[in-house]
Write a protein that holds these residues in place. Sequence first.
Motif, short mmCIF file in Angstrom:
data_model
loop_
_atom_site.label_atom_id
_atom_site.label_comp_id
_atom_site.label_asym_id
_atom_site.label_seq_id
_atom_site.Cartn_x
_atom_site.Cartn_y
_atom_site.Cartn_z
N ILE A 279 0.85 -1.21 0.00
CA ILE A 279 0.00 0.00 0.00
C ILE A 279 0.87 1.25 0.00
O ILE A 279 0.61 2.21 -0.74
N GLY A 280 1.94 1.24 0.83
CA GLY A 280 2.85 2.38 0.85
C GLY A 280 3.48 2.64 -0.51
O GLY A 280 3.57 3.77 -0.97
N THR A 281 3.91 1.57 -1.17
CA THR A 281 4.50 1.70 -2.50
C THR A 281 3.51 2.28 -3.50
O THR A 281 3.85 3.18 -4.28
N LEU A 282 2.28 1.80 -3.47
CA LEU A 282 1.26 2.29 -4.40
C LEU A 282 0.94 3.76 -4.16
O LEU A 282 0.77 4.54 -5.10
N ALA B 146 10.99 16.95 -12.68
CA ALA B 146 11.16 15.61 -12.10
C ALA B 146 12.17 15.64 -10.96
O ALA B 146 12.01 14.94 -9.96
N ASN B 147 13.22 16.46 -11.08
CA ASN B 147 14.24 16.54 -10.04
C ASN B 147 13.69 17.13 -8.74
O ASN B 147 14.27 16.91 -7.67
N GLU B 148 12.60 17.88 -8.84
CA GLU B 148 11.98 18.42 -7.63
C GLU B 148 11.48 17.29 -6.72
O GLU B 148 11.31 17.47 -5.53
N TYR B 149 11.27 16.13 -7.32
CA TYR B 149 10.74 14.98 -6.55
C TYR B 149 11.75 13.84 -6.55
O TYR B 149 11.39 12.67 -6.48
N GLN B 150 13.03 14.21 -6.58
CA GLN B 150 14.09 13.20 -6.61
C GLN B 150 14.08 12.35 -5.34
O GLN B 150 14.26 11.13 -5.39
N THR B 151 13.86 13.00 -4.19
CA THR B 151 13.82 12.26 -2.93
C THR B 151 12.70 11.23 -2.94
O THR B 151 12.89 10.07 -2.54
N GLU B 152 11.52 11.65 -3.42
CA GLU B 152 10.39 10.73 -3.48
C GLU B 152 10.66 9.58 -4.46
O GLU B 152 10.30 8.44 -4.20
N GLN B 153 11.32 9.90 -5.59
CA GLN B 153 11.64 8.87 -6.57
C GLN B 153 12.57 7.82 -5.97
O GLN B 153 12.41 6.61 -6.18
N ARG B 154 13.56 8.29 -5.22
CA ARG B 154 14.49 7.36 -4.59
C ARG B 154 13.78 6.53 -3.53
O ARG B 154 13.99 5.32 -3.43
N PHE B 155 12.95 7.19 -2.75
CA PHE B 155 12.19 6.50 -1.72
C PHE B 155 11.29 5.45 -2.34
O PHE B 155 11.16 4.33 -1.83
N LEU B 156 10.69 5.80 -3.48
CA LEU B 156 9.81 4.86 -4.17
C LEU B 156 10.58 3.64 -4.67
O LEU B 156 10.12 2.50 -4.53
N TYR C 102 -3.28 5.21 8.04
CA TYR C 102 -2.75 6.16 9.03
C TYR C 102 -1.34 6.62 8.63
O TYR C 102 -1.06 7.83 8.58
N PHE C 103 -0.45 5.66 8.33
CA PHE C 103 0.94 6.02 8.03
C PHE C 103 1.04 6.83 6.74
O PHE C 103 1.79 7.81 6.68
N MET C 104 0.27 6.47 5.72
CA MET C 104 0.36 7.19 4.46
C MET C 104 -0.33 8.55 4.53
O MET C 104 0.07 9.49 3.85
N TYR D 276 -0.51 19.89 -2.06
CA TYR D 276 -1.34 19.33 -3.14
C TYR D 276 -1.02 17.84 -3.23
O TYR D 276 0.10 17.45 -3.53
N LYS D 277 -2.02 17.02 -2.94
CA LYS D 277 -1.74 15.59 -2.82
C LYS D 277 -2.85 14.76 -3.44
O LYS D 277 -3.98 15.22 -3.63
N THR D 278 -2.51 13.52 -3.71
CA THR D 278 -3.45 12.57 -4.28
C THR D 278 -4.38 12.04 -3.19
O THR D 278 -4.16 12.29 -2.00
N GLU D 279 -5.39 11.30 -3.61
CA GLU D 279 -6.33 10.71 -2.66
C GLU D 279 -5.92 9.27 -2.34
O GLU D 279 -5.34 8.57 -3.16
N LEU D 280 -6.26 8.85 -1.13
CA LEU D 280 -6.04 7.45 -0.75
C LEU D 280 -7.26 6.65 -1.21
O LEU D 280 -8.18 6.38 -0.43
N SER D 281 -7.25 6.26 -2.45
CA SER D 281 -8.40 5.60 -3.06
C SER D 281 -8.58 4.18 -2.50
O SER D 281 -7.62 3.51 -2.11
N TRP D 282 -9.82 3.72 -2.49
CA TRP D 282 -10.15 2.40 -1.95
C TRP D 282 -9.47 1.29 -2.73
O TRP D 282 -9.12 0.24 -2.18
N TRP D 283 -9.27 1.52 -4.04
CA TRP D 283 -8.71 0.45 -4.87
C TRP D 283 -7.28 0.11 -4.49
O TRP D 283 -6.80 -1.00 -4.77
N ILE D 284 -6.57 1.05 -3.84
CA ILE D 284 -5.20 0.78 -3.42
C ILE D 284 -5.17 -0.39 -2.42
O ILE D 284 -4.35 -1.29 -2.53
#
Length: 795
Positions: free
Chosen positions: A438-441, A660-670, A741-743, A752-760
């Motif tokens: 779920i965290g990865t998604l 894309a480099n603005e989200y380099q930390t997130e990309q590495r984390f992912l 909770y964690f996500m 500005y963020k995405t939604e935690l959709s049920w399908w995840i």
Amino acid sequence: MINNYFKIAWRNLTKRKGFAFINIIGLALGFGCSIIIFLFVSYHLKFDNFHDNSDRIYRVVTEEHRDGIEYEAAVPPGFALAFRTEYDYAEKVAKYVSRGSQLLTITEENQNKRIEEDIAYVEEDFFSIFNFPLVNGTAISLKDPNTTLITEGASKRIYGNEDPIGKTFTLNNKETITIIGILKDLPKTTLISADFFLSFATLKQYDGFMSDENGWGGINSALQCFALLYPNQNIKQIEQEIFGFVEKHRPTSKNVHHYKLQSLSNVHFNPSYGGINPKMLWIFSLIGLFLLVIASINFINISTAQSVYRSKEVGVRKVLGSFKKQLFWQFMTETFIIALVSLGFGVVLSVLALPYFNSVFDLELSLLGALNYSFFGFVLVLLLGVSLFAGSYPGIILARIAPILALKRKLSQKDAGGLMIRKVLVTLQFTISMVLIIGTLVINKQVKYAINSDLGYDKSAIVMVNLPDEDVTPLRIEGLKNRIAAFPSVEKISACFASPGSGDSQWGTSVIYNNKPEAEEFSIQTKVGDIDYLNTFDLKLVAGRNFYVKDSVDEVVVNETFARKLGLQTPEEVLGKTVQISGNYVRGTIVGVIADFHDRNFHENINPIYIAPKAIGYNEFAIKINMNNSEASLNYIEEEWTQLYPDFIFGYDFLDDRVANEYQTEQRFLSLTKLFSGLAIFIGCLGIYGLILFFVIQKTKEIGIRKVLGGTISHILVLVMQDFLKLILVAGLIASPLAWYFMSEWLQSYTYKTELSWWIYAVAIGMVLVITVVTASYQAVKAAKVNPVKSLRTE
């Protein structure tokens, strides 16, 4: 006695090679990941802890209070002198100005070699505060203008084995700089990043604002101030005292500064001031722990399941006089051997995986470089901890088996114990795997949302080309712009200060609206650009028009947020009003309002913005090209650029890469989360495979009877899988709220963020379900196809 423990333990392990292999592979993966994570965490914990008196070194930072709070790891240029002379809290105070990559021209044998190197300007006490030792030369003369120290690496890279002391080079085609000393290469684990350290006196020839000893008008993020305090200072008291600088030196400014002392140990771990989020280290540490827990659960489950097979051995030992304690330590010895072998494989796996890990995080971690007491202590604790955790419960189960039942072969799983515990542990495995999935998604969904969302401007196929600091005149800029625009594959071009979403070129400043006596409570972001700026980036006008081309700036365009910050109801209300920005830098009438665009990454709010044609502020071209002919376009642009600036180095990058480099930390984390999630699932599947294998062997006769009575392969599969399916559903019910909770906490850092959709959650449960079914199907189908006559003859 101990020798016998090891002999018997080895004999038992070689007797059941399949189960030993499953345990060793699972634990080896857990150990390998834990070692890599240990190296990663240790690397970050080492930042700037090698300096003498590091506990007394502080950086002065600024909280800017207006309509909100902004955090700057910098101070006004005049702060250092005032702190040094008006108070007696520090032994040494020094300024540090990072200028990044700059042009150096080195003349050798009447030939000019041009390179770009990272430089910084420092005051002479800088090397008395920080422990960056000299290899050769002296730092005392660094107070003189046009002098520099360079690192060993830069010296070898540029001058080879020659002694560079006394040699000169030209900086940015202006000043001749003399090398007076060589520094030992700076460790990777320091906040200071430069290869050339120029005297602060040299800065006066390049930047009047940052070199002004009495300047309090603003802050440039490149200028930092460090202090070596006297021992036993009260930090809170000092902060209260230096708050008086605001009233003394900035009495009329609405942008109230709160100067804070940031300890050196906090610099690397404070995201408000550009450091990393320490939660990342905790998350990776927990993931490493989870992987070991999953592997240990495999060991516990398989070992307790096999207790029925080892019951006769236990019964004989007890009849011959063995005590529970001896049986317990016999099994602990077996566990220790498996853990030790697994640790060896884990070390090998970590060495093989380090190049990939280093490439993801742009690090140079090495196992050989980490062979110290802390590493060996960690490995020892890991080995003993896993042995104790994985071996204790199965050892207790085996030691308490009743000898009579064991010798009569009447021992069942219920008598041996551990059935409920195994279900709980398998559920825990499934839960951990689902949380990681779920965290990865969610991380993947947020990164894609940030990169692929409509940012309010066009970023595709736009090349950002740097312009030199010198000779930025309207005539030269316009001439080069027209020549580049003449190339057929160049669709649009604009000269500007920065792209709309450039996170590394932020310039916030004051604004006076409609001739009011005082500046507004908020600051406004500068996006200087020529008449083609709006068209090149496809910025939408919602009211008014674009500015006209004139010899002087008297028209500006603002964004919708600017109007909202003023409390106006419609964008049209600002049209025709005057603005005065950054003193007299820009004065003009608002002629247009553009739709909001994301001027920073999705972590931050959209700022009030103005755009005006100010040629003196242009430092790059934005060029939209036809990507079908990109190579020819870039070659043409470079040729035209080089003709105008032959003494500089051509440089460019694509705007979508910047975003894309603005989200380099997130990309590495992912990337790492994907890897760890896959490993968690794989280790869990090993355990499930082992349990299914044991279950099938135990149920061989029952499966044979069911086949004789008409049972099909699907019925046999349901028999084998039914308990696991129930546990997966239970794990899903536990994992979903935990992951939510964690996500949710992780997403709080985004405006500005995405939604935690049920399908995840459904996908995570479905993935674990499918993987488990696939893992179990092979053994189940294999058992179902066995001739029932053979199964019924099985004892």
